[in-house]
Design an enzyme around this catalytic site. Structure first.
Site, PDB file in Angstrom:
ATOM      1  N   GLY A  74       2.624   2.635  10.765  1.00 46.62           N
ATOM      2  CA  GLY A  74       3.654   3.820  10.496  1.00 46.62           C
ATOM      3  C   GLY A  74       4.273   4.251  11.615  1.00 46.62           C
ATOM      4  CB  SER A 126       5.269  -1.055  11.915  1.00 45.73           C
ATOM      5  OG  SER A 126       4.996   0.083  12.165  1.00 45.73           O
ATOM      6  CG  ASN A 162      -1.634   1.138   1.365  1.00 45.96           C
ATOM      7  OD1 ASN A 162      -1.761   2.197   0.578  1.00 45.96           O
ATOM      8  ND2 ASN A 162      -2.186   1.471   2.629  1.00 45.96           N
ATOM      9  CD1 TRP A 163       3.122   0.876  -3.211  1.00 45.51           C
ATOM     10  CD2 TRP A 163       3.440   2.284  -4.766  1.00 45.51           C
ATOM     11  NE1 TRP A 163       3.725   0.271  -4.237  1.00 45.51           N
ATOM     12  CE2 TRP A 163       4.119   1.173  -5.236  1.00 45.51           C
ATOM     13  CE3 TRP A 163       3.623   3.362  -5.804  1.00 45.51           C
ATOM     14  CZ2 TRP A 163       4.744   0.806  -6.486  1.00 45.51           C
ATOM     15  CZ3 TRP A 163       4.300   3.144  -7.065  1.00 45.51           C
ATOM     16  CH2 TRP A 163       4.835   1.969  -7.295  1.00 45.51           C
ATOM     17  CE  LYS A 164      -0.298   3.182   4.781  1.00 45.36           C
ATOM     18  NZ  LYS A 164       0.017   3.410   6.082  1.00 45.36           N
ATOM     19  N   GLY A 189       2.892  -0.888   4.320  1.00 43.08           N
ATOM     20  CA  GLY A 189       2.715   0.467   4.085  1.00 43.08           C
ATOM     21  C   GLY A 189       4.377   0.820   3.474  1.00 43.08           C
ATOM     22  N   GLY A 190       4.983   1.469   4.610  1.00 43.08           N
ATOM     23  CA  GLY A 190       6.372   2.034   4.233  1.00 43.08           C
ATOM     24  C   GLY A 190       7.395   1.426   3.699  1.00 43.08           C
ATOM     25  CG  HIS A 206      -5.798   1.900   5.152  1.00 45.38           C
ATOM     26  ND1 HIS A 206      -5.301   2.960   5.921  1.00 45.38           N
ATOM     27  CD2 HIS A 206      -4.659   1.078   5.100  1.00 45.38           C
ATOM     28  CE1 HIS A 206      -4.111   2.640   6.380  1.00 45.38           C
ATOM     29  NE2 HIS A 206      -3.608   1.606   5.927  1.00 45.38           N
ATOM     30  CD  GLU A 209      -3.345  -2.505   7.511  1.00 46.99           C
ATOM     31  OE1 GLU A 209      -2.285  -2.660   6.899  1.00 46.99           O
ATOM     32  OE2 GLU A 209      -4.083  -1.529   7.052  1.00 46.99           O
ATOM     33  CD  GLU A 227      -3.025   5.692   6.560  1.00 48.23           C
ATOM     34  OE1 GLU A 227      -2.947   5.603   5.475  1.00 48.23           O
ATOM     35  OE2 GLU A 227      -1.903   5.302   7.015  1.00 48.23           O
TER      36      GLU A 227
HETATM   37  P1  PGA Z   1       2.772   0.346   7.638  1.00 45.21           P
HETATM   38  O1  PGA Z   1       1.540   0.745   7.080  1.00 45.21           O
HETATM   39  O2  PGA Z   1       3.474  -0.565   7.008  1.00 45.21           O
HETATM   40  O3  PGA Z   1       3.807   1.705   7.170  1.00 45.21           O
HETATM   41  O4  PGA Z   1       2.842   0.629   9.077  1.00 45.21           O
HETATM   42  C1  PGA Z   1       0.653  -0.477   6.992  1.00 45.21           C
HETATM   43  C2  PGA Z   1      -0.681   0.099   6.169  1.00 45.21           C
HETATM   44  O5  PGA Z   1      -1.074   0.981   6.437  1.00 45.21           O
HETATM   45  O6  PGA Z   1      -1.024  -0.695   5.394  1.00 45.21           O
END
Ligand code: PGA
Length: 250
Positions: A173, A213, A9-11, A234-235, A95, A167, A97
């Site tokens: 993050g 993470s 997930n590149w966001k 994500g990251g 998600h 999640e 967010e």
């Molecule tokens: P993260 O994000 O790996 O940067 O913690 C995961 C996600 O939100 O899908």
């Protein structure tokens, strides 16, 4: 047998040229990955290009969202049908967010899941508790409620297409990962919850991904759990080497 999946997930990261570069790099390095389905979820502006670039590979393309409406005067929205029309096959929905910053509710996510399934998109549906809920020992209750709301009146046949992602919001993050035990007990709980609604066959075929993470350094111990079928990253999905290393952590 359920699928092992690692989805990136590149966001809201990477402009067009940087995105092309990352897709190329992932494509080149993905040869080492066996048996794990890789999925990339770049921002919308890269969806078409990602599909074209990855068409002769086993790497799937997702968007990070879609509209709950089929079409019409909804400025700024992208429909499930549009996503499908460029050749993407997956969509991340619910998600945290989206919940936190864009006020998405289980009810809205339910509509998005339905419209995605109608358009033959595989929804990667997220659930997870915030820190306060875990501290209050409400995490199982919270996740059960999210699942109930998000999958309201979704048939068994439709549910078979779904991928779930657990999640914990406090781990996203933040560099703070759930312990392998915390991940396993929640994944097991989720599978049990699905079993109660959809039966044991559907529950045992369901892929449940961990997100929060997850990185090359902790993916192995997370994926070693019997109910953890991969990750939503994500990251660490923004670096091809890390993303591939995670995919090779089963
Ligand atoms: P993260 O994000 O790996 O940067 O913690 C995961 C996600 O939100 O899908």
């Amino acid at each position: 047998m359920r699928k092992q999946i690692v989805a990136g997930n590149w966001k809201m990261n990477k402009i067009f040229s940087e995105g092309i570069e990352l897709i190329n790099e992932i494509k080149q390095k993905a040869g080492t990955v066996n048996q794990t389905l890789l999925v990339v979820a770049p921002p919308f502006i890269l969806t078409t290009e990602a599909v074209k670039m990855l068409k002769d590979t086993n790497i799937g393309v997702a968007t990070q969202n879609c509209s709950n409406k089929p079409e019409g005067a909804f400025t700024g929205e992208v429909s499930a049908q549009m996503v499908k029309s460029v050749g993407a096959n997956f969509v991340i929905l619910g998600h945290s967010e989206r919940r936190a910053y864009y006020h998405e509710t289980d009810e809205l996510i339910n509509e998005k899941i339905k419209i995605s399934l109608e358009n033959n998109l595989v929804p990667i549906v997220c659930c997870g508790e915030v820190l306060k809920e875990r501290e209050n020992n409400e995490h199982f209750q919270v996740v059960a409620k999210q699942i109930k709301g998000m999958f309201d009146s979704i048939s068994s046949d439709d549910f078979k297409q779904v991928i779930l992602a657990y999640e914990p919001v406090w781990a996203i993050g933040t560099g703070k990962t759930a312990t392998p035990e915390q991940a396993q007990e929640m994944h097991q709980f989720i599978r049990e919850t699905i079993k109660n609604s959809y039966g044991s066959e559907i529950a045992s075929n369901l892929s449940i991904l961990y997100g929060g993470s997850c990185k090359p350094g902790n993916a192995k111990e997370l994926f070693a759990n019997p109910d953890v079928d991969g990750g939503l990253i994500g990251g660490a999905s923004l670096k091809a080497d890390d993303f591939i290393a995670i995919a090779n952590s089963f």
